[in-house]
Design a protein around this motif. Structure first.
Motif, PDB file in Angstrom:
ATOM      1  N   ALA A  69      -1.270   5.793   1.423  1.00  0.00           N
ATOM      2  CA  ALA A  69      -0.330   6.824   1.886  1.00  0.00           C
ATOM      3  C   ALA A  69      -0.900   7.567   3.085  1.00  0.00           C
ATOM      4  N   VAL A  70      -2.204   7.819   3.052  1.00  0.00           N
ATOM      5  CA  VAL A  70      -2.860   8.497   4.177  1.00  0.00           C
ATOM      6  C   VAL A  70      -2.748   7.653   5.443  1.00  0.00           C
ATOM      7  N   VAL A  71      -2.985   6.357   5.304  1.00  0.00           N
ATOM      8  CA  VAL A  71      -2.877   5.455   6.446  1.00  0.00           C
ATOM      9  C   VAL A  71      -1.425   5.376   6.928  1.00  0.00           C
ATOM     10  N   ALA A 130      -6.391   6.458  -6.415  1.00  0.00           N
ATOM     11  CA  ALA A 130      -7.071   6.709  -5.142  1.00  0.00           C
ATOM     12  C   ALA A 130      -6.642   5.689  -4.089  1.00  0.00           C
ATOM     13  N   LEU A 131      -6.453   4.452  -4.518  1.00  0.00           N
ATOM     14  CA  LEU A 131      -6.010   3.411  -3.577  1.00  0.00           C
ATOM     15  C   LEU A 131      -4.636   3.734  -3.010  1.00  0.00           C
ATOM     16  N   VAL A 132      -3.719   4.171  -3.878  1.00  0.00           N
ATOM     17  CA  VAL A 132      -2.374   4.544  -3.423  1.00  0.00           C
ATOM     18  C   VAL A 132      -2.461   5.721  -2.448  1.00  0.00           C
ATOM     19  N   GLN A 165      10.842  -4.138  11.074  1.00  0.00           N
ATOM     20  CA  GLN A 165      11.407  -3.833   9.769  1.00  0.00           C
ATOM     21  C   GLN A 165      10.918  -2.454   9.331  1.00  0.00           C
ATOM     22  N   PRO A 166      11.624  -1.830   8.360  1.00  0.00           N
ATOM     23  CA  PRO A 166      11.209  -0.492   7.893  1.00  0.00           C
ATOM     24  C   PRO A 166       9.753  -0.497   7.412  1.00  0.00           C
ATOM     25  N   LEU A 167       8.930   0.353   7.995  1.00  0.00           N
ATOM     26  CA  LEU A 167       7.502   0.359   7.683  1.00  0.00           C
ATOM     27  C   LEU A 167       7.214   0.895   6.278  1.00  0.00           C
ATOM     28  N   ILE A 168       7.944   1.914   5.866  1.00  0.00           N
ATOM     29  CA  ILE A 168       7.686   2.520   4.553  1.00  0.00           C
ATOM     30  C   ILE A 168       7.849   1.497   3.442  1.00  0.00           C
TER      31      ILE A 168
END
Length: 210
Positions: A55-57, A49-51, A143-146
């Motif tokens: 990912a939603v954010v 759920a945390l992941v 920097q790359p956000l992902i």
């Protein structure tokens, strides 16, 4: 992510994970009822759920949920109802006498425990708002956000797994001290009260004003 930034985030993760909440209560409850190795499946669900929340954010949906009163309320009241249901189940749990030679524990199904943990974390809209407020402070827009989100997600998950292992293991050790149904009933109802208190606390959460 720069080392000094990651270290600051690492410390923040410990503070966040160690603070008592519904996830900690669920981990201790599962440790008491199922023992460490079986009860720890609940912690896996918490991390899934945390992941998902991170990912939603990262996808930008978190901003929509944070500003939508309807979405916020739907998730919040689902979480309240689920915590109250857990409180009811914990209160109704049937104790059994434990013998010194062998201490039988209920056999919890791993997938059911994972799903239980997932629902507890996923049904807390405050967590999404919190992640939305905290994580961007550690991001470097140049920097790359992902990649940075992946680093932060991995850090949060590892820290929380360690903390929940502590909560689960501590509760599993306490189980060995319980010898009578009366003692077990007292502990079950104590956790039921804590789940109900967590539901009451979640019910008071309001969406931050835009």
């Amino acid at each position: 992510m720069a080392l000094e930034t990651w270290l600051a985030f690492f410390v923040a993760c410990w503070v966040i994970s160690l603070s008592p909440g519904a996830g900690a209560i669920a981990s201790m409850s599962c440790g008491l009822r199922y023992g460490f190795w079986r009860g720890y499946w609940n912690a896996i669900g918490l991390q899934l759920a945390l992941v998902l929340q991170i990912a939603v954010v990262a996808a930008g949906i978190g901003a929509v949920l944070a500003t939508s009163s309807l979405a916020f309320s739907l998730i919040k009241w689902f979480g309240v109802a689920y915590l109250l249901w857990l409180a009811y189940k914990q209160w109704q749990a049937v104790p059994g006498a434990l013998e010194d030679s062998a201490m039988p524990r209920p056999i919890g199904r791993p997938l059911a425990l994972v799903f239980r943990g997932f629902l507890i974390n996923a049904s807390n809209p405050k967590a999404i708002v919190f992640i939305l407020a905290v994580l961007p402070q550690f991001l470097n827009p140049k920097q790359p956000l992902i990649l940075q989100y992946v680093e932060m997600a991995a850090t949060m998950v590892v820290v929380d797994l360690v903390v929940m292992a502590g909560y689960t293991g501590l509760a599993a050790k306490v189980l060995r001290l319980l010898r009578t149904p009366r003692q077990q009933r007292l502990v079950n109802r104590s956790f039921a009260t804590m789940f109900a208190a967590a539901a009451a606390l979640l019910a008071t959460v309001r969406k931050a004003a835009a």
